[in-house]
Scaffold this motif. Sequence first.
Motif, PDB file in Angstrom:
ATOM      1  N   ASN A  26      -9.002   2.156  -0.574  1.00 60.03           N
ATOM      2  CA  ASN A  26      -8.203   0.901  -0.851  1.00 60.03           C
ATOM      3  C   ASN A  26      -8.679   0.166  -0.698  1.00 60.03           C
ATOM      4  O   ASN A  26      -9.001  -1.314  -1.242  1.00 60.03           O
ATOM      5  N   LYS A  27      -9.610  -0.465   0.604  1.00 54.97           N
ATOM      6  CA  LYS A  27     -10.392  -1.688   0.832  1.00 54.97           C
ATOM      7  C   LYS A  27     -11.235  -1.850   0.088  1.00 54.97           C
ATOM      8  O   LYS A  27     -11.525  -3.383  -0.225  1.00 54.97           O
ATOM      9  N   ASP A  37       3.703  -3.108   2.862  1.00 56.19           N
ATOM     10  CA  ASP A  37       3.789  -1.788   3.629  1.00 56.19           C
ATOM     11  C   ASP A  37       4.614  -1.087   2.775  1.00 56.19           C
ATOM     12  O   ASP A  37       5.666  -0.024   2.815  1.00 56.19           O
ATOM     13  N   THR A  85       2.298   2.645  -1.754  1.00 56.20           N
ATOM     14  CA  THR A  85       1.402   1.888  -2.931  1.00 56.20           C
ATOM     15  C   THR A  85       2.454   1.964  -4.146  1.00 56.20           C
ATOM     16  O   THR A  85       3.620   1.504  -4.005  1.00 56.20           O
ATOM     17  N   THR A  91       1.117   7.311   1.618  1.00 57.97           N
ATOM     18  CA  THR A  91       0.303   5.544   1.636  1.00 57.97           C
ATOM     19  C   THR A  91       1.237   4.787   0.625  1.00 57.97           C
ATOM     20  O   THR A  91       1.524   5.009   0.133  1.00 57.97           O
ATOM     21  N   ALA A 137      -6.314  10.627   5.533  1.00 63.56           N
ATOM     22  CA  ALA A 137      -5.630   9.342   5.142  1.00 63.56           C
ATOM     23  C   ALA A 137      -6.382   8.230   5.192  1.00 63.56           C
ATOM     24  O   ALA A 137      -6.425   7.195   4.697  1.00 63.56           O
ATOM     25  N   LEU A 138      -7.570   7.895   5.909  1.00 63.70           N
ATOM     26  CA  LEU A 138      -8.701   7.368   6.464  1.00 63.70           C
ATOM     27  C   LEU A 138      -9.455   7.219   5.361  1.00 63.70           C
ATOM     28  O   LEU A 138      -9.968   5.971   5.200  1.00 63.70           O
ATOM     29  N   THR A 168      -8.580   7.190   2.299  1.00 61.62           N
ATOM     30  CA  THR A 168      -7.555   6.179   1.180  1.00 61.62           C
ATOM     31  C   THR A 168      -7.730   4.977   1.824  1.00 61.62           C
ATOM     32  O   THR A 168      -8.236   4.197   0.601  1.00 61.62           O
ATOM     33  N   SER A 169      -7.434   5.163   3.025  1.00 66.32           N
ATOM     34  CA  SER A 169      -7.286   3.764   3.612  1.00 66.32           C
ATOM     35  C   SER A 169      -8.503   2.756   2.954  1.00 66.32           C
ATOM     36  O   SER A 169      -8.943   1.585   2.609  1.00 66.32           O
ATOM     37  N   TRP A 212      -9.649  -3.187  -2.980  1.00 65.25           N
ATOM     38  CA  TRP A 212      -9.125  -5.209  -2.797  1.00 65.25           C
ATOM     39  C   TRP A 212     -10.108  -6.273  -3.018  1.00 65.25           C
ATOM     40  O   TRP A 212     -10.516  -6.714  -3.071  1.00 65.25           O
ATOM     41  N   PRO A 221       0.543  -3.204  -1.589  1.00 63.84           N
ATOM     42  CA  PRO A 221      -0.611  -2.205  -1.935  1.00 63.84           C
ATOM     43  C   PRO A 221      -1.145  -2.835  -3.455  1.00 63.84           C
ATOM     44  O   PRO A 221      -0.479  -2.553  -3.773  1.00 63.84           O
TER      45      PRO A 221
END
Length: 294
Positions: A49-50, A83, A172, A170, A42-43, A45-46, A53, A110
């Motif tokens: 994604n950043k 979200d 999406t 997450t 999860a971390l 993936t986050s 971005w 997202p």
Amino acid sequence: MLGYLIFVMSSSLVILNTAFCSIPILGFGLIKLVLPFKPIQALCTSLANKFMWLWATINHGILHLVNPKLEWEIEGIESLKKDGWYLMISNHLSWTDIVVLCSVFKDRIPMPKFFLKQQLLYVPFVGMACWALNMPFMKRYSREYLIKHPEKRGQDLETTRRSCAKFKDTPTTVVNYVEGTRFTPEKQKRSKAGFEHLLQPKSGGIAYTLAAMGEQFDSIIDVTLAYPENRVEPFKAALMGNMTKIVVKVRTLPIDENVRGDYFNDKPYKRRFQQWLGEVWQEKDEALKEVHRR
């Protein structure tokens, strides 16, 4: 000559941006592969994604740097939330579409995850970064191939389900280019679909996604893209500094009885779903006619 110099400069900046952001994204993907623990995944993936971005934000800056007269016309994005879970459908004109969609939606929903052809997996930097971002890579089989190899039937749905399973923890946005390919006047003539600015929509891909994640999506985001003053080669125009206007029209469609059902085993529902998608595409074509009449 100036246009081609700008083309070389902007292309170089895009390639450097892609390489710079892809390397850490790939690193996070490899960590997820060797450490399959949910909190770590999860971390990673986050963080991945950043960096996507960041890639989209830098590309947005490059687009404006080389196209100082660029005007955006955007409508319908006010009700979206960061979200949520969304299925996005859009017409497809150019590679520029990916930059545009990421630019418009990167701070509102997202980060978009695109369904990609399997061949793109082997593109340097891009392919492996998309893999690390859990983007679905699809291997499409023709009807003729499936007749000869019936054991392959249903594998697209299974691939979609496996890919979409990674999105359940997450928020999406899953993007599907419903036409299956980029629009050109030649393809439009061959399609004989009756649309002036679109190709025939293909219902299978969106049906796969709805079958895999339909209950989780908050709504469908229907996007209509247009480059009214750069219709012939928008990607080249953007890189050469000649892009002057981008139109993005957004509608939010409900997840209702039109899109809920067993597309693969319920023939009445399949016909209803295809009729619904055809009506959505007809309305999109009318919107594009209005944009190009101005």
